[in-house]
Design an enzyme around this catalytic site. Structure first.
Site, mmCIF file in Angstrom:
data_model
loop_
_atom_site.group_PDB
_atom_site.id
_atom_site.type_symbol
_atom_site.label_atom_id
_atom_site.label_comp_id
_atom_site.label_asym_id
_atom_site.label_seq_id
_atom_site.Cartn_x
_atom_site.Cartn_y
_atom_site.Cartn_z
ATOM 1 N N LYS A 17 15.571 -12.307 -10.501
ATOM 2 C CA LYS A 17 15.045 -11.353 -11.496
ATOM 3 C C LYS A 17 14.138 -12.092 -12.464
ATOM 4 O O LYS A 17 13.062 -11.649 -12.812
ATOM 5 C CB LYS A 17 16.173 -10.705 -12.319
ATOM 6 C CG LYS A 17 16.993 -9.622 -11.706
ATOM 7 C CD LYS A 17 16.296 -8.349 -11.411
ATOM 8 C CE LYS A 17 15.599 -8.365 -10.100
ATOM 9 N NZ LYS A 17 16.240 -8.072 -8.900
ATOM 10 N N CYS A 40 0.830 -1.192 0.000
ATOM 11 C CA CYS A 40 0.000 0.000 0.000
ATOM 12 C C CYS A 40 0.871 1.251 0.000
ATOM 13 O O CYS A 40 1.986 1.252 0.496
ATOM 14 C CB CYS A 40 -0.945 0.098 1.183
ATOM 15 S SG CYS A 40 -2.060 -1.287 1.297
ATOM 16 N N HIS A 96 24.567 -32.717 -6.954
ATOM 17 C CA HIS A 96 23.957 -33.322 -5.765
ATOM 18 C C HIS A 96 22.430 -33.283 -5.818
ATOM 19 O O HIS A 96 21.781 -33.315 -4.772
ATOM 20 C CB HIS A 96 24.470 -32.631 -4.501
ATOM 21 C CG HIS A 96 25.941 -32.777 -4.307
ATOM 22 N ND1 HIS A 96 26.543 -34.005 -4.106
ATOM 23 C CD2 HIS A 96 26.956 -31.873 -4.330
ATOM 24 C CE1 HIS A 96 27.850 -33.844 -3.988
ATOM 25 N NE2 HIS A 96 28.132 -32.551 -4.129
ATOM 26 N N LYS A 151 7.265 -3.518 -3.868
ATOM 27 C CA LYS A 151 8.680 -3.154 -3.827
ATOM 28 C C LYS A 151 9.237 -3.154 -2.410
ATOM 29 O O LYS A 151 10.323 -3.640 -2.173
ATOM 30 C CB LYS A 151 8.902 -1.797 -4.474
ATOM 31 C CG LYS A 151 10.379 -1.486 -4.566
ATOM 32 C CD LYS A 151 10.719 -0.712 -5.777
ATOM 33 C CE LYS A 151 12.208 -0.536 -5.915
ATOM 34 N NZ LYS A 151 12.891 -1.745 -6.396
ATOM 35 N N ASN A 209 -1.896 2.614 5.421
ATOM 36 C CA ASN A 209 -0.915 1.598 5.045
ATOM 37 C C ASN A 209 -0.438 0.955 6.340
ATOM 38 O O ASN A 209 -0.003 1.663 7.243
ATOM 39 C CB ASN A 209 0.245 2.277 4.304
ATOM 40 C CG ASN A 209 1.448 1.362 4.079
ATOM 41 O OD1 ASN A 209 2.558 1.832 3.914
ATOM 42 N ND2 ASN A 209 1.248 0.081 4.056
ATOM 43 N N GLY A 210 -0.565 -0.369 6.444
ATOM 44 C CA GLY A 210 -0.107 -1.043 7.659
ATOM 45 C C GLY A 210 -1.091 -2.113 8.072
ATOM 46 O O GLY A 210 -1.981 -2.488 7.302
ATOM 47 N N ARG A 250 4.187 0.060 -4.920
ATOM 48 C CA ARG A 250 3.887 -0.422 -3.572
ATOM 49 C C ARG A 250 2.630 -1.294 -3.515
ATOM 50 O O ARG A 250 2.301 -1.846 -2.471
ATOM 51 C CB ARG A 250 3.712 0.760 -2.616
ATOM 52 C CG ARG A 250 4.925 1.657 -2.541
ATOM 53 C CD ARG A 250 4.682 2.782 -1.588
ATOM 54 N NE ARG A 250 4.525 2.323 -0.226
ATOM 55 C CZ ARG A 250 5.506 2.091 0.610
ATOM 56 N NH1 ARG A 250 6.738 2.292 0.224
ATOM 57 N NH2 ARG A 250 5.276 1.666 1.837
ATOM 58 N N GLU A 306 10.829 -13.270 -10.810
ATOM 59 C CA GLU A 306 9.983 -12.141 -10.389
ATOM 60 C C GLU A 306 9.148 -11.577 -11.536
ATOM 61 O O GLU A 306 8.007 -11.206 -11.349
ATOM 62 C CB GLU A 306 10.858 -10.984 -9.864
ATOM 63 C CG GLU A 306 11.269 -11.085 -8.427
ATOM 64 C CD GLU A 306 12.095 -9.875 -7.975
ATOM 65 O OE1 GLU A 306 11.830 -9.357 -6.893
ATOM 66 O OE2 GLU A 306 13.029 -9.451 -8.700
ATOM 67 N N GLU A 364 20.805 -13.978 -8.061
ATOM 68 C CA GLU A 364 20.151 -12.725 -8.444
ATOM 69 C C GLU A 364 19.555 -12.850 -9.846
ATOM 70 O O GLU A 364 18.454 -12.365 -10.113
ATOM 71 C CB GLU A 364 21.160 -11.569 -8.350
ATOM 72 C CG GLU A 364 20.638 -10.202 -8.741
ATOM 73 C CD GLU A 364 19.396 -9.745 -7.985
ATOM 74 O OE1 GLU A 364 18.997 -10.369 -6.997
ATOM 75 O OE2 GLU A 364 18.780 -8.752 -8.411
ATOM 76 N N TRP A 383 -2.303 -2.896 -1.695
ATOM 77 C CA TRP A 383 -1.770 -4.245 -1.865
ATOM 78 C C TRP A 383 -2.492 -5.047 -0.799
ATOM 79 O O TRP A 383 -2.249 -4.867 0.397
ATOM 80 C CB TRP A 383 -0.271 -4.238 -1.624
ATOM 81 C CG TRP A 383 0.458 -5.485 -1.991
ATOM 82 C CD1 TRP A 383 0.865 -5.865 -3.240
ATOM 83 C CD2 TRP A 383 0.910 -6.514 -1.100
ATOM 84 N NE1 TRP A 383 1.534 -7.058 -3.172
ATOM 85 C CE2 TRP A 383 1.586 -7.484 -1.884
ATOM 86 C CE3 TRP A 383 0.826 -6.714 0.280
ATOM 87 C CZ2 TRP A 383 2.157 -8.630 -1.332
ATOM 88 C CZ3 TRP A 383 1.393 -7.857 0.817
ATOM 89 C CH2 TRP A 383 2.055 -8.799 0.018
HETATM 90 C C1 G6P Z 1 10.685 -7.139 -1.932
HETATM 91 C C2 G6P Z 1 10.976 -6.925 -3.406
HETATM 92 C C3 G6P Z 1 12.364 -7.452 -3.754
HETATM 93 C C4 G6P Z 1 13.399 -6.776 -2.845
HETATM 94 C C5 G6P Z 1 13.087 -7.093 -1.380
HETATM 95 C C6 G6P Z 1 14.006 -6.373 -0.414
HETATM 96 O O1 G6P Z 1 10.470 -8.476 -1.672
HETATM 97 O O2 G6P Z 1 10.004 -7.559 -4.203
HETATM 98 O O3 G6P Z 1 12.656 -7.135 -5.105
HETATM 99 O O4 G6P Z 1 14.676 -7.212 -3.180
HETATM 100 O O5 G6P Z 1 11.753 -6.648 -1.105
HETATM 101 O O6 G6P Z 1 13.801 -4.994 -0.512
HETATM 102 P P1 G6P Z 1 14.716 -3.928 0.191
HETATM 103 O O7 G6P Z 1 14.034 -2.614 -0.020
HETATM 104 O O8 G6P Z 1 14.778 -4.309 1.649
HETATM 105 O O9 G6P Z 1 16.046 -4.014 -0.438
#
Ligand code: G6P
Length: 604
Positions: free
Chosen positions: A480, A2, A499, A599, A99-100, A27, A483, A476, A75
């Protein structure tokens, strides 16, 4: 998680709220809504399920009357994605966005129902609107009503609230999720993140936890939730250097693409004034004299992958380092040697798990260091010391440029903590790496990736593998990829493939292998040969070194320049980001706002 926005000033508020919400859309994007005063002085609420674009269409002919106004993007946590659960929520003269999470929502809901309140939604936020209204009815003092109502609430909130009878007044409060005020000329903004109002002002004030503010145009008074309104004070703002251009897509189709190409600049700004021979990370110089016996990194997602690289850098500097998933670490027994540092890495500086892990470490007596990209974030405020990456606002949900900036900062940290004077070649490599990355990204013709993107799109499975420094890159790359393409993808240590994961290899499977760690290259190559022997397709990303070319251990190789150690990390990360971006675009996915993700995750 949110996003909220509030405004008080002389501009017509609706277009301004909508454009702010668009910038906060990373968000959450389940529903959105705005509340503003109409020309008859009545609060009008417009809500829509789906992205902000749906709301934008609904309010396209509305401007709203100057005064106070609020907006929200959701969200979903409490209650499904439907119109009645969209914010703002109204109770009589009180309208609010939240938000919260309200933890004692059930108790409050039962109590309010007992008092005859009829609920319209399944959200915990609606409870707040009724609580404020009941308090307001006692003395018609708007800010005091909010303050008293919050006295009944357990949980986390960033709130922006309007009252029908005080059309210029905006009341905001914070406990947990971020809430930043933007102080302009004759107007004030409140938002979950700075890009929402960056076009209007760079004067910002981050609200502390358990505080509340009354805003009327550019008059702002902030106080603690346990002080009555008379003792609230004018806040002292700080100027941030972010350029509003960061919050625009420009000629790019998506923020993610733009942000990948901003990585060199993000690194350059992060390194600026912080790295020269004999003077590395001046902010940490004093503390760095007391070398920690060990360091534990805590982070989530992409930041956790940066931390894995940070561990290698610190180990090379002779400092024992551990990397922990923040949500696990916070509930473990913290058996680190006394004097250890706990380093929380978070782009947003608001991830609840990372903040929780740092808080637990602080309570246990450890020195806490934050690495965040957002000035004024909770991480910056709550860590004993915080180092900022200067990547500028990152809008695409999948993190890109912030990763490169974090890695650059971690390299500096390792050099700063190293007992030996920094190796000149490493220092030089670090200083030049942004430029090398820029040259490299410019040198990759987009069409050279077309075939690769098609192969990845058509592969029955895509795996990522690497050893040493290449392992965090593989993780990573896989993160990516999953996601934004919504395809299963995992990253493995190359030596671990045999393994178990090797059972997945068959024709049609592609293994993407970043190859920038020279120390383990020969071993990595033999792992990849095993993949090829079983019909897997190997797409390597790395330079050609020595005799590598004589033995074919890959099916395809994306050429990286044979630059000095460490530069390759950034280049490989850039390619992995671009590949994921291109595949997701080819699949027609919403790259900047992938499904189910937010995010910054400000709840546990
Ligand atoms: C969320 C996002 C990720 C991000 C993670 C950590 O899960 O979807 O893409 O890496 O948060 O975010 P931060 O702001 O703590 O780096």
């Amino acid at each position: 998680m949110c996003g909220i926005m509030g405004y008080s000033g002389l501009q017509p508020p609706v277009p301004l709220l909508v454009s702010g919400l668009e910038r906060l859309e990373y968000r959450g994007y389940d529903s959105s809504g705005v509340a503003f005063f109409d020309d008859f002085g009545l609060i009008s609420v417009v809500r829509a399920v789906g992205k902000v674009s749906v709301l934008k269409e609904e309010v396209k002919d509305l401007a709203g009357h100057p005064g106070a106004a609020i907006g929200h993007i959701r969200w979903a946590t409490h209650g499904g994605v439907k119109l009645e659960n969209a914010h703002p929520h109204q109770s009589g003269p009180i309208v609010l966005v939240h938000n919260g999470i309200i933890e004692n929502e059930q108790v409050l809901r039962i109590r309010l129902k007992g008092e005859g309140i009829l609920f319209q939604s399944e959200t915990d936020s609606e409870v707040l609107s009724h609580l404020v209204r009941l308090e307001y009815e006692k003395d018609r003092n708007f800010p005091e009503a909010v303050r008293r109502a919050l006295g009944h609430v357990e949980g986390s909130y960033a709130l922006a609230i309007l009252c029908q009878n005080d059309p210029a007044d905006l009341v905001v409060a914070r406990n947990g999720p971020p809430l930043i005020l933007g102080l302009g000329e004759g107007e004030t903004f409140a938002a979950s993140d700075i890009p929402a109002f960056l076009h209007f002002t760079r004067q910002v004030f981050s609200m502390e936890n358990s505080t509340i503010a009354l805003i009327r145009h550019d008059e702002v008074r902030v106080g603690s939730l346990d002080q009555t309104v008379e003792s609230w004070k004018t806040p002292v703002s700080r100027t941030i250097s972010w350029d509003p251009v960061f919050a625009e897509k420009g000629a790019y189709r998506h923020f993610m693409e733009k942000e990948i190409f901003e990585s060199p600049r993000a690194m350059m700004d992060t390194l600026a004034d912080r790295v020269s021979f004999g003077n590395i990370l001046p902010e940490i110089a004093r503390k760095a004299h007391e070398k920690p016996p060990a360091v534990a990194f805590v982070a989530c997602g992409t930041s956790w992958h940066a931390a894995l690289l940070g561990r290698s850098f610190l180990e090379q500097a002779g400092i024992p380092a551990f990397v922990e998933i923040a949500s696990e670490f916070r509930y473990r027994r913290l058996l680190l040697p006394p004097g250890s540092w706990v380093i929380g890495i978070s782009q947003s500086g608001e991830t609840a798990d990372t903040l929780g892990a740092l808080e637990a470490s602080k309570r246990a007596g450890f020195f806490t260091l934050g690495i965040s990209n957002v000035p004024g974030s909770s991480l910056e405020r709550e860590a004993d010391l915080c180092l900022l990456t200067h990547a500028g606002p990152e809008i695409g949900v999948a993190s890109t440029k912030a990763f490169q900036a974090q890695v650059a900062l971690l390299m500096m940290l390792a050099l700063a903590l190293s007992p030996a004077p920094p190796r000149e070649d490493l220092l030089e490599s670090l200083i030049r790496s942004p430029h090398r990355l820029e040259l490299f990204l410019e040198s990759v013709p987009p069409e050279s990736l077309d075939g690769r993107v098609e192969r990845l799109r058509l592969s029955s499975l895509v795996m990522f593998a690497g050893r040493g420094l290449d392992y965090p890159l593989a993780l990573e790359g896989a993160l990516k990829f999953k996601e934004i393409t919504y395809r299963p993808a995992d990253g493995y240590p190359g030596g671990e493939l045999k393994h178990g994961p090797i059972a997945l290899i068959e024709p049609g499977v592609t293994v993407v292998a970043p190859m920038v760690d020279r120390s383990l290259r020969a071993k990595e190559i033999s792992n990849l040969r095993e993949i090829r022997a079983r019909g897997g397709y190997v797409m390597a990303i790395g330079p050609l070194i020595g005799k590598d070319g004589h033995e074919i251990w890959y099916d395809d190789r994306i050429e990286l320049p044979d630059d000095p150690p460490w530069s390759g990390i950034y280049q490989a990360a850039g390619i992995l980001q671009l590949l994921a971006y291109r595949v997701a675009s080819a699949l027609g996915n919403d790259v900047d706002q992938p499904r189910n993700l937010a995010k910054s995750v400000t709840v546990e």
